[in-house]
Motif scaffolding. Structure first.
Motif, short mmCIF file in Angstrom:
data_model
loop_
_atom_site.label_atom_id
_atom_site.label_comp_id
_atom_site.label_asym_id
_atom_site.label_seq_id
_atom_site.Cartn_x
_atom_site.Cartn_y
_atom_site.Cartn_z
N THR A 21 -29.11 -71.03 -15.19
CA THR A 21 -28.87 -71.00 -13.75
C THR A 21 -27.85 -69.93 -13.38
N ARG A 22 -26.95 -69.59 -14.27
CA ARG A 22 -25.96 -68.55 -13.95
C ARG A 22 -26.60 -67.19 -13.76
N THR A 23 -27.86 -67.03 -14.21
CA THR A 23 -28.56 -65.76 -14.02
C THR A 23 -29.43 -65.77 -12.77
N LEU A 24 -29.50 -66.91 -12.09
CA LEU A 24 -30.28 -66.99 -10.86
C LEU A 24 -29.47 -66.43 -9.69
N PRO A 25 -30.15 -65.91 -8.67
CA PRO A 25 -29.42 -65.46 -7.48
C PRO A 25 -28.64 -66.62 -6.85
N VAL A 26 -27.60 -66.29 -6.12
CA VAL A 26 -26.71 -67.29 -5.53
C VAL A 26 -27.46 -68.25 -4.61
N ARG A 27 -28.51 -67.77 -3.94
CA ARG A 27 -29.23 -68.63 -3.00
C ARG A 27 -29.94 -69.81 -3.67
N TYR A 28 -30.10 -69.76 -4.98
CA TYR A 28 -30.71 -70.87 -5.71
C TYR A 28 -29.62 -71.89 -6.05
N ASP A 29 -29.82 -73.10 -5.60
CA ASP A 29 -28.86 -74.18 -5.87
C ASP A 29 -29.51 -75.14 -6.85
N VAL A 30 -29.33 -74.87 -8.13
CA VAL A 30 -29.94 -75.68 -9.18
C VAL A 30 -28.83 -76.45 -9.88
N PRO A 31 -28.85 -77.79 -9.81
CA PRO A 31 -27.76 -78.58 -10.40
C PRO A 31 -27.91 -78.82 -11.91
#
Length: 93
Positions: free
Chosen positions: A53-63
């Motif tokens: 998840t740290r490589t996803l764009p900021v707009r992705y909110d993955v818990p």
């Protein structure tokens, strides 16, 4: 220390065996590349590839620690496998 190309065959009679061995090795690598390419495509279609998840764009909110692979990353991965398959196939041509 690995042998240099001039040391693979001690005499001209062995040269054919060296070429045959190299051909078989390249063929095996081409088969592996094709199988891996197919497996990656299948995993992407099935939604089975993830990325941190740290490589996803900021707009992705993955818990969670991992999220679904972005389509752009999947396309890049498939493209890389296609390049390898093409290179290996070119080696055998």
């Amino acid at each position: 220390m690995p042998a240099g190309p001039w040391q693979l065959a001690r005499d001209p009679a062995e040269f054919g065996a060296v070429i045959e061995t190299l051909h078989h090795a390249a063929d095996a690598m081409a088969c592996v590349a094709e199988a891996d390419h197919a497996a990656v495509e299948l995993a992407i279609r099935a939604g089975r590839l993830y990325q941190p998840t740290r490589t996803l764009p900021v707009r992705y909110d993955v818990p969670r620690k991992f999220g679904s692979l972005l389509p752009s990353r999947g396309a890049a991965l498939v493209g890389a496998y296609e390049d390898v398959v093409a290179a290996m196939s070119g080696t055998l041509a």
